[in-house]
Each structure stands twice: as C-alpha cells, then as structure tokens.
Design a protein around this motif. Structure first.
Motif, mmCIF file in Angstrom:
data_model
loop_
_atom_site.group_PDB
_atom_site.id
_atom_site.type_symbol
_atom_site.label_atom_id
_atom_site.label_comp_id
_atom_site.label_asym_id
_atom_site.label_seq_id
_atom_site.Cartn_x
_atom_site.Cartn_y
_atom_site.Cartn_z
ATOM 1 N N THR A 205 7.825 7.897 17.943
ATOM 2 C CA THR A 205 6.938 9.050 17.871
ATOM 3 C C THR A 205 7.038 9.614 16.465
ATOM 4 N N MET A 206 5.955 9.504 15.695
ATOM 5 C CA MET A 206 5.987 9.863 14.283
ATOM 6 C C MET A 206 4.691 10.563 13.899
ATOM 7 N N GLY A 207 4.618 11.025 12.655
ATOM 8 C CA GLY A 207 3.402 11.622 12.141
ATOM 9 C C GLY A 207 2.302 10.579 11.976
ATOM 10 N N ALA A 208 1.061 11.054 11.779
ATOM 11 C CA ALA A 208 -0.092 10.154 11.735
ATOM 12 C C ALA A 208 0.006 9.142 10.600
ATOM 13 N N LYS A 209 0.379 9.586 9.395
ATOM 14 C CA LYS A 209 0.416 8.672 8.238
ATOM 15 C C LYS A 209 1.387 7.520 8.476
ATOM 16 N N ILE A 210 2.603 7.824 8.851
ATOM 17 C CA ILE A 210 3.604 6.762 9.028
ATOM 18 C C ILE A 210 3.287 5.898 10.240
ATOM 19 N N THR A 211 2.616 6.457 11.241
ATOM 20 C CA THR A 211 2.236 5.661 12.409
ATOM 21 C C THR A 211 1.190 4.620 12.034
ATOM 22 N N ILE A 212 0.212 5.015 11.226
ATOM 23 C CA ILE A 212 -0.781 4.047 10.754
ATOM 24 C C ILE A 212 -0.125 3.034 9.822
ATOM 25 N N ASP A 213 0.792 3.488 8.985
ATOM 26 C CA ASP A 213 1.528 2.559 8.113
ATOM 27 C C ASP A 213 2.294 1.532 8.935
ATOM 28 N N SER A 214 2.828 1.961 10.064
ATOM 29 C CA SER A 214 3.529 1.028 10.943
ATOM 30 C C SER A 214 2.559 0.029 11.542
ATOM 31 N N ALA A 215 1.388 0.509 11.937
ATOM 32 C CA ALA A 215 0.384 -0.374 12.535
ATOM 33 C C ALA A 215 -0.099 -1.431 11.546
ATOM 34 N N SER A 328 1.329 2.339 -3.316
ATOM 35 C CA SER A 328 1.548 3.520 -2.473
ATOM 36 C C SER A 328 0.355 4.460 -2.508
ATOM 37 N N ALA A 329 -0.177 4.708 -3.709
ATOM 38 C CA ALA A 329 -1.302 5.636 -3.855
ATOM 39 C C ALA A 329 -2.535 5.120 -3.131
ATOM 40 N N ALA A 330 -2.849 3.841 -3.330
ATOM 41 C CA ALA A 330 -4.022 3.261 -2.681
ATOM 42 C C ALA A 330 -3.867 3.252 -1.166
ATOM 43 N N ASN A 331 -2.657 3.005 -0.705
ATOM 44 C CA ASN A 331 -2.411 3.017 0.739
ATOM 45 C C ASN A 331 -2.647 4.409 1.325
ATOM 46 N N GLU A 332 -2.205 5.451 0.624
ATOM 47 C CA GLU A 332 -2.441 6.818 1.112
ATOM 48 C C GLU A 332 -3.931 7.098 1.261
ATOM 49 N N ILE A 333 -4.703 6.699 0.253
ATOM 50 C CA ILE A 333 -6.151 6.907 0.319
ATOM 51 C C ILE A 333 -6.760 6.106 1.455
ATOM 52 N N ALA A 334 -6.321 4.856 1.604
ATOM 53 C CA ALA A 334 -6.863 3.996 2.651
ATOM 54 C C ALA A 334 -6.555 4.535 4.047
ATOM 55 N N VAL A 335 -5.343 5.019 4.253
ATOM 56 C CA VAL A 335 -4.969 5.571 5.558
ATOM 57 C C VAL A 335 -5.805 6.806 5.875
ATOM 58 N N GLU A 336 -5.959 7.676 4.885
ATOM 59 C CA GLU A 336 -6.768 8.884 5.106
ATOM 60 C C GLU A 336 -8.215 8.504 5.414
ATOM 61 N N ALA A 337 -8.737 7.483 4.711
ATOM 62 C CA ALA A 337 -10.105 7.047 4.948
ATOM 63 C C ALA A 337 -10.263 6.453 6.351
ATOM 64 N N PHE A 338 -9.250 5.723 6.802
ATOM 65 C CA PHE A 338 -9.306 5.175 8.165
ATOM 66 C C PHE A 338 -9.243 6.284 9.209
ATOM 67 N N LEU A 339 -8.335 7.233 9.019
ATOM 68 C CA LEU A 339 -8.196 8.324 9.991
ATOM 69 C C LEU A 339 -9.449 9.182 10.074
ATOM 70 N N THR A 340 -10.211 9.262 8.987
ATOM 71 C CA THR A 340 -11.464 10.030 8.983
ATOM 72 C C THR A 340 -12.670 9.126 9.236
ATOM 73 N N ARG A 341 -12.406 7.906 9.673
ATOM 74 C CA ARG A 341 -13.425 6.957 10.116
ATOM 75 C C ARG A 341 -14.394 6.531 9.004
ATOM 76 N N ARG A 342 -13.932 6.540 7.765
ATOM 77 C CA ARG A 342 -14.773 6.072 6.661
ATOM 78 C C ARG A 342 -14.607 4.575 6.427
#
Length: 401
Positions: A205-215, A328-342
């Motif tokens: 059970t983790m925050g959204a960013k690290i959970t998507i990183d795990s996925a 790391s920077a690109a991954n942060e942007i990519a995760v945020e874009a996925f979570l916002t369905r872009r």
C-alpha cells in the motif's frame, strides 16, 4: 543497551505513506524520540494532527496557500508554523539526530541535502536524491560526516544482509520486485490499462507515484541506480528478480558462495524501524512472517520487453552523467501524464526513452547542474507527451501499436 536520552527526529514528507508509517513508530515510542520538524505536502489537516500528537517544534506545509489554515489549526499549541519552499528548507536545516527524507521526486533534493549537511543520520526514502544527484549527495554525506541509512525495503534488506561486511567481499546483490499488477499481463492488456487498474498493487500500500512506478518497474530501475550509489557497486553486480510473495526483500551473494537474504512481511514499518533505532533494534507491530502459511517462494527473471523502464534505467546507470537525472525526470512526467489520462500505461517507457535519447549524458558536477538537467528532462518528456501522433483510443504511443 537502549539510550535513555530522547533522540531528536525530523520527518520530511510526513503526510505521505512513508511519513505516516514513521509517525506510527514515533507514537508507539513517545519516550525515545523528540520531534523537531514535520514537513507535509498539501494535506494540512493531517499535518496539524501529526504535529499536535508528537508535540513537534516546527510544522511546515509545502503548499504556501495552506499556510494560514495550518496556523489556524495549530493556534494556541505553541508549535511554530511555516509554509512554502523557504520554510521547507528551514525545517530541513534544523539539526536533528535522525531525519526521514521522504519528499517524493526531485522536489526532495534540496531539503534532503540541507538535512544531510547537519551531519546526522539520514533515513533515505527519496530515491531521486541518489538517482538524480548521486555524486553530489555522496560528497555532502562525506563532507558533513553524515550517516546514510537506506529505507527502501530492498536497499534496507541489502544493508541488513551485509551486516557490516566489506563491500569487496560481495559478488553481487539481488533486489526483488513483486511484479506489480501486470506481472502476468500481456502487452495488449497493459496498453488498455487505466490508472485505476494500475494502482491496484497486489502486495504493498503506497502513494500513487510509487505504485505506478512499481507497475511499470521504473521503481526497480531507480533502485538499481540507487543501489549502485549506496553500496558502491557496478551495474553488472546488481540483479533483479521478480518475487510475487514479497517476502524476500533483498539478497547478498558473497564471493565465497554464501547467499544471505532478509525476509519480512511487506510492511514499511520494518525497514523504517531498522533505520530509526540503528544500530539497535526496536519493537514494531508489523505482522510476523509465517513461513508455514507462505509455504513457497517463487522467483523469475524480469521481462524487459514488457517493462522497458528497467532496461532504460540500466542504460542510464552505465551512461552516467545526467542520464539518471533525465531518466527520473522523464519518468515523473510520464507517470503524471498517465494518471491524468493523457497517455497510456505502455507509453511511460516511450517518454523516458525519448528524453534520454534527446539529452544524452552530459556531466553533472553540482546541484545547479542536476536541477538544470532535471528541468530539461521534464521539458523533453512533456514535449513528447504532447505530440499529436498519440493513439488516443488505446492511450498508448503508436510505437506500441
């Protein structure tokens, strides 16, 4: 023998999942610790409750717009309040025996470095501090005489398994990964995955960013880079195995053939407690591992075709310079874009690969250079996210079609 003097502690990122687990341990041991500073992100109500429960000296909310609300909630308590970036850095700079560095992403870089300069123990839960600014961070640790204690369950497992053995006695280390929600999924299933599906982690059970990183296994890629920095190992000495039971958190293969592993329930209170009481041990209420009920331990090699982020992280580590920062920077942007369905889930790897190819591996000598290439990585990643040739039906870039 347990010290009778309360240990002063600060928590950077107290309102996140790691911070919350740390708070639980402090509340269970009120006489052992004295709280200097708590730094939260946006949840001002939780931060105020934490500050009152621990009688913290200083409470800071990163969201400056929440500053007045924090002051109102803590009025009459005697707890000093602050808000915004300057206050975060002020809190991080307060001398403390032990500091939990758990502010997620590149935003945690400056506060973590500020805490490290105090020369105390730094419980590092912010992967980016070593991934993006590894050489800078390690230089500050050495100059300040600070002690770096890994909190990530995998790195803490390696730390415990080493038990002080010299690193030249190590043949390799093994980081384990649960495999996340898509361990057995096809690429077609992964292309169509929604954030709701990707956020359903089977073990942690983790925050959204690290959970998507795990996925996406980007978290394991970040951990490979981080392990190289913490333990002074070369990339070929760091293996990754998928282990769905999440009971074995890490292993050390010594050159004499011995394999030492650390096992435990998937509960972050265990590695946090290990760093909080180090070099002693403290009791926790974490579940005890029942080996009979567990009955079996499975391991498999990771699939770097379905999970390209792990391969890209290894490439970044080998390239050196700013390549890990860009990853790391690109991954942060990519995760945020996925979570916002872009973008779709499988596009996360595309975003990272594009930014890494565009920017390469320029030298990184100081924090200003780290922040520059972090910003450049984000800019290139965002530019790729906004490209019109995205497959908007499946939500993945056409490279995966």
């Amino acid at each position: 023998m347990v010290s009778t003097q309360p240990r002063s502690v600060s928590i950077l990122g107290s309102t996140g999942s790691i911070g919350g687990s740390t708070i639980d341990l402090l509340l269970a041991n009120p006489d052992r610790f004295r709280t200097r500073a708590l730094v939260g992100g946006r949840n001002v109500t939780v931060l105020a409750e934490q500050a009152k429960a621990l009688r913290a000296e200083f409470a800071v909310i990163n969201d400056e717009a929440q500053g007045e609300a924090l002051r109102d909630l803590l009025k009459g308590t005697g707890i000093r309040c602050g808000s915004g970036r300057a206050a975060v850095l002020e809190a991080a700079s307060l001398p403390a025996d032990w500091t939990m560095a758990a502010i997620t992403g590149a935003a945690g870089l400056e506060p973590t470095l500020a805490s490290t300069r105090n020369g105390g123990a730094i419980a590092l839960a912010n992967k980016e501090a070593l991934v993006c600014a590894g050489d800078v961070m390690l230089r500050v640790v050495k100059e300040a005489g600070a002690t770096l204690l890994p909190v990530d369950s995998e790195h803490n497992a390696i730390f415990q398994s080493l038990a002080g053995a010299p690193i030249d006695s190590v043949e390799k280390i093994v980081l384990t990964a649960s495999g996340g929600p898509f361990r057995c999924a096809s690429l077609d299933v992964m292309r169509a995955a929604t954030p709701e599906v990707a956020l359903k982690h089977p073990t942690w059970t983790m925050g959204a960013k690290i959970t998507i990183d795990s996925a996406s296994m980007a978290n394991k890629g970040l951990e490979v880079i981080e392990a190289a920095r913490i333990f002074g190992l070369a990339e070929p000495q760091i293996d990754v195995l998928v282990h769905p039971q999440s009971a074995v958190h890490g292993m050390v293969q010594f050159r004499d053939g011995s394999l030492i592993a650390q096992l435990g329930a998937p509960d972050m209170r265990v590695p946090i407690a290990n760093t909080l009481a180090w070099p002693e041990r403290m009791s926790t209420s974490a579940p005890r591992l029942d080996l009979v009920a567990l009955s079996r331990l499975d391991f498999e090699a990771p699939d770097e075709v379905r999970f390209p982020a792990l391969r890209l992280a290894r490439e970044a580590l080998r390239a050196g310079g700013a390549a890990p920062t860009v990853f790391s920077a690109a991954n942060e942007i990519a995760v945020e874009a996925f979570l916002t369905r872009r973008i779709g889930f499988t596009a996360i790897g595309d975003v990272i690969a594009y930014a890494m190819e565009k920017l390469g591996a320029p030298a990184v000598d100081d924090l200003d250079a780290v922040l520059h290439w972090d910003a450049e990585g984000r800019r290139e990643a965002e530019a790729f996210v906004q490209r019109p040739q995205r497959n908007t039906v499946e939500g993945a870039f056409l490279v995966h079609a």
